[in-house]
Scaffold this active site. Structure first.
Site, mmCIF file in Angstrom:
data_model
loop_
_atom_site.group_PDB
_atom_site.id
_atom_site.type_symbol
_atom_site.label_atom_id
_atom_site.label_comp_id
_atom_site.label_asym_id
_atom_site.label_seq_id
_atom_site.Cartn_x
_atom_site.Cartn_y
_atom_site.Cartn_z
ATOM 1 C CE LYS A 1 -3.688 -0.262 -0.433
ATOM 2 N NZ LYS A 1 -4.749 -0.699 -1.378
ATOM 3 C CB SER B 1 -3.597 -10.952 1.800
ATOM 4 O OG SER B 1 -2.463 -10.129 1.870
HETATM 5 N N1 PMP Z 1 -3.348 -7.702 1.375
HETATM 6 C C1 PMP Z 1 -3.290 -6.836 2.398
HETATM 7 C C2 PMP Z 1 -2.639 -7.280 3.666
HETATM 8 C C3 PMP Z 1 -3.842 -5.566 2.257
HETATM 9 O O1 PMP Z 1 -3.791 -4.706 3.279
HETATM 10 C C4 PMP Z 1 -4.466 -5.205 1.048
HETATM 11 C C5 PMP Z 1 -5.094 -3.860 0.911
HETATM 12 N N2 PMP Z 1 -6.245 -3.700 1.715
HETATM 13 C C6 PMP Z 1 -4.513 -6.143 0.010
HETATM 14 C C7 PMP Z 1 -3.926 -7.375 0.215
HETATM 15 C C8 PMP Z 1 -5.211 -5.880 -1.287
HETATM 16 O O2 PMP Z 1 -4.631 -4.869 -2.038
HETATM 17 P P1 PMP Z 1 -5.545 -3.944 -2.955
HETATM 18 O O3 PMP Z 1 -6.173 -2.922 -2.064
HETATM 19 O O4 PMP Z 1 -4.595 -3.325 -3.912
HETATM 20 O O5 PMP Z 1 -6.574 -4.796 -3.614
#
Ligand code: PMP
Length: 312
Positions: free
Chosen positions: A43, A260
């Site tokens: 991010k 994630s």
């Molecule tokens: N994994 C984590 C740990 C995140 O914080 C985020 C963003 N919320 C994402 C994946 C997904 O990224 P994006 O917002 O670009 O879809």
């Protein structure tokens, strides 16, 4: 530019070895390690791009407070950038976000405002909107869910880095979905370079999932930047599989990863196994959004402590 912000992007890409040992020799899975950004996650890229865009448009002026709703990593990135550029930062997040995330944001000097934990990230979005609408002149709201600069950050950096680092050989790109900025921007760039590249979304398979940072789109407020035309396939991943792969990444690959990452890896392995069943080769790149440090107190790692007899 402040020196720390120059370190955003150009993250390393590593090939996974043991977890994928069952795959044929001509299928490779690479992890792009976004934890190497200075704020510790993917991010940093959109946060920095949205701030630069706000400055360029004259929307972010010295007297304004940066305000956004965030499940954590964008907040950390905005707090870091706010500190480096001397802006006040106010963040709305669900009260049940991990303590580590809250403390990191506060360490950078940000003010935290909590929304109802039962309403998840959508509750934070709504509360943020209410605060903004009461005194819009007071704030700069990057609005990561609806700001094209979020996806554009990835179109301008993440995509070109992957194209370069795979020697233009990438066949499949996988990203998990939060705001969807990573998938949208990187996907658009890669499709432009080579339309045959398959863009794959990895998504929690249930509205009541436990994968921090991710959204189950069908049951959520759909981000304005989300466009289903950008990707070819969506794969649903259970919380259990995401956790299992997250723990295995630490135990087998030496990669202390966020939940994630486990979700993206589970999807990458499904793609790889489909290719193997068809006798096809593949150069698969999965985004690993952050490291595991912020999740040490969550069940992913705490369960293992119990099993080791250390208690929690
Ligand atoms: N994994 C984590 C740990 C995140 O914080 C985020 C963003 N919320 C994402 C994946 C997904 O990224 P994006 O917002 O670009 O879809």
């Amino acid at each position: 530019m402040t020196a720390i912000l120059e370190l955003i992007g150009n993250t390393p890409q590593v090939e996974l070895k043991k977890i994928v040992a069952h795959l044929p020799y001509n299928i490779h899975i690479y992890a792009k390690l976004e934890r190497f950004n200075p704020g510790g996650s993917v991010k940093d890229r959109p946060a920095w791009h949205m701030i630069q865009d706000g400055l360029k448009r004259g929307l972010l002026t010295k007297d304004k407070i940066i305000l956004d709703s965030t499940s954590g990593n964008t907040g950390i990135a905005l707090a870091m950038i706010g500190s480096a550029l001397s802006y006040e930062v106010h963040l709305i997040m669900p009260a049940n976000v991990s303590d580590e995330r809250k403390r990191i944001c506060r360490a950078f000097g940000a003010t935290l405002i909590f929304s109802d934990p039962l309403e998840g990230s959508d509750g934070a979005i709504i509360k943020c909107r209410e605060i903004y609408e009461q005194e819009p002149e007071k704030y700069f709201k990057p609005d990561q869910y609806n700001n094209p600069a979020n996806a554009l950050a990835h179109e301008l950096s993440t995509g070109p880095e992957i194209w370069r680092d795979t020697g233009e050989k990438i066949t499949h790109f996988i990203a998990s979905l939060g705001t969807s900025g990573t998938l949208m921007g990187t996907g658009r760039y890669l499709k432009r370079m080579k339309p045959e590249i398959s863009i794959v979304a990895a998504e929690p398979d249930s509205p009541f999932h436990g994968i921090e940072g991710l959204k189950h789109m069908a049951s959520s407020i759909i981000p304005g930047i989300y466009d289903e035309d950008v990707f070819d396939q969506k794969i649903g991943i259970s919380t259990e599989d995401a956790y299992d792969y997250t723990l295995r990444l630490a135990r087998e690959e030496g990669l202390l990863s966020g939940q994630s990452c486990g979700c993206a890896l589970a999807a990458a392995i499904k793609v790889a196994e489909d290719l193997a069943a068809k006798g096809l080769a593949g150069e698969i790149v999965a985004i690993f959004p952050d490291g595991g440090e912020k999740y040490l107190s969550t069940i992913v790692f705490a369960d293992q402590e119990m099993a080791d007899g250390a208690g929690i």
